[in-house]
Design an enzyme around this catalytic site. Structure first.
Site, PDB file in Angstrom:
ATOM      1  N   ALA A 257       0.807  -1.231   0.000  1.00 48.17           N
ATOM      2  CA  ALA A 257       0.000   0.000   0.000  1.00 48.17           C
ATOM      3  C   ALA A 257       0.839   1.281   0.000  1.00 48.17           C
ATOM      4  O   ALA A 257       0.269   2.379   0.112  1.00 48.17           O
ATOM      5  CB  ALA A 257      -0.992   0.031   1.169  1.00 48.17           C
ATOM      6  N   ALA A 258       2.161   1.171  -0.173  1.00 48.80           N
ATOM      7  CA  ALA A 258       2.975   2.403  -0.227  1.00 48.80           C
ATOM      8  C   ALA A 258       2.557   3.260  -1.430  1.00 48.80           C
ATOM      9  O   ALA A 258       2.422   4.481  -1.322  1.00 48.80           O
ATOM     10  CB  ALA A 258       4.460   2.040  -0.311  1.00 48.80           C
ATOM     11  N   GLY A 259       2.329   2.599  -2.573  1.00 39.53           N
ATOM     12  CA  GLY A 259       1.890   3.336  -3.765  1.00 39.53           C
ATOM     13  C   GLY A 259       0.513   3.957  -3.561  1.00 39.53           C
ATOM     14  O   GLY A 259       0.238   5.068  -4.028  1.00 39.53           O
ATOM     15  N   ASP A 260      -0.350   3.235  -2.860  1.00 41.33           N
ATOM     16  CA  ASP A 260      -1.695   3.772  -2.584  1.00 41.33           C
ATOM     17  C   ASP A 260      -1.605   4.987  -1.657  1.00 41.33           C
ATOM     18  O   ASP A 260      -2.333   5.973  -1.826  1.00 41.33           O
ATOM     19  CB  ASP A 260      -2.568   2.706  -1.921  1.00 41.33           C
ATOM     20  CG  ASP A 260      -2.756   1.493  -2.818  1.00 41.33           C
ATOM     21  OD1 ASP A 260      -2.741   1.665  -4.049  1.00 41.33           O
ATOM     22  OD2 ASP A 260      -2.908   0.385  -2.282  1.00 41.33           O
TER      23      ASP A 260
END
Ligand code: RIB
Length: 314
Positions: A257-260
């Protein structure tokens, strides 16, 4: 209500295993833990945008199971407007099976379930909110016809449309009608490579990759580069503008979820009046903070933590 950010996309329950390594075909491996977290790229981006301070509305489809109830309660508990959320009682909620390795790296397999049922007709039903939103945030865990419809409807209004092309489709398969209605395309390195055939491994290849993505039709491209930060390229009458923002070094526990987190914080800041440079800075800070905790939902940072990290490096 006129939202700052409207997210159209997926919501899932993440079934997360800590693994020592990826098993070989036919091998049985012992993992060290199993946990469930609320996830799904759309859901994570909505939570990230709300925690970064924006007024957020979500359009997505949940199944008629217990997972769907937990996901919906989490959205509401984070102040997200759920009036447009849909439930299909005939199917289960989306699932992601995630393996997290010792360095925080992950592998993910998704089963769309109810996410696969979000239709262009559902988007049409929500057109009034979509055209009133300042920023519309899209990903590719729901059918691409639905994503395309959301971009087209959003552009009838004032919205800036951001597309996170994840999971990345094969090169050449993103509809031209979708890309023509995207203001900012935000892939990570892997997605950028799949879409262009260029591996963004250093400054020159990253720039070449970003320019090739720009040629597909969006007004701007931001490639997220993990510990190398993010590169933005856009084209105007003055020529090509480039902006590289450095990352914030952190100890990586789980990169899920880093990109999210990046996309949600970016959308939140742009919708609430920040410059592109400031919004990307907040995106990088959110992505870095999301790597420091396990799971998708628990790792998405709050505004105070983002402010503190951004202020630590001016
Ligand atoms: O981007 C992370 C998300 O991808 C996870 O929460 C999982 O649901 C998968 O969709």
């Amino acid at each position: 209500m006129s939202p700052d950010v409207m997210v159209v996309g997926s919501l899932s329950m993440d079934l997360v295993l800590q693994v020592p390594r990826v098993p070989r075909v036919g091998e049985t491996l012992a993992g060290s833990s199993f946990e469930t977290f609320v996830g799904g790229k759309g859901n994570n981006q909505a939570l990230s945008a709300a925690r970064a301070g924006a007024k957020v509305t979500m359009l997505g489809k949940l199944g008629g199971d217990e997972y769907g109830k937990v996901v919906l309660e989490t959205l509401k508990a984070n102040g997200i407007d759920c009036k447009n959320m849909l439930i299909d009682q005939t199917i289960g909620t989306g699932i992601a099976n995630i393996w997290v390795g010792p360095s925080g790296e992950n592998c993910i397999i998704i089963v769309a379930n109810s996410n696969g049922k979000l239709s262009p007709g559902d988007v049409e039903e929500a057109k009034d909110v979509l055209t009133a939103a300042k920023t519309v945030l899209l990903q590719l865990e729901v059918p691409v016809e639905t994503v395309t419809k959301a971009a087209v409807v959003a552009k009838r209004g004032q919205a800036k449309v951001i597309l996170n092309p994840a999971p990345a489709p094969p090169s050449g398969s993103l509809p031209g009608e979708l890309l023509a209605n995207v203001d900012i395309l935000v892939p990570n390195e892997t997605e950028a490579e799949i879409l262009t055939g260029i591996k963004p491994h250093d400054d020159a290849s990253t720039e070449a990759c970003a320019l090739k993505l720009l040629d597909l039709g969006p007004k701007a491209v931001i490639i997220t580069l993990g510990e190398r930060g993010a590169l933005m390229v856009s084209r105007s009458e003055k020529g090509v503008e480039k902006l590289h923002i450095a990352s914030y070094p952190v100890k990586v526990v789980d990169s899920t979820a880093a990109g999210d987190a990046f996309c949600g914080a970016l959308a939140s800041r742009l919708a609430t009046g920040a410059s592109m440079e400031e919004a990307i800075r907040y995106g990088c800070a959110a992505g870095a903070l999301a790597c420091t905790r396990a799971g998708a939902e628990p790792s998405l940072p709050k505004a105070a933590d983002l402010d503190a990290l951004v202020a630590s490096k001016v």
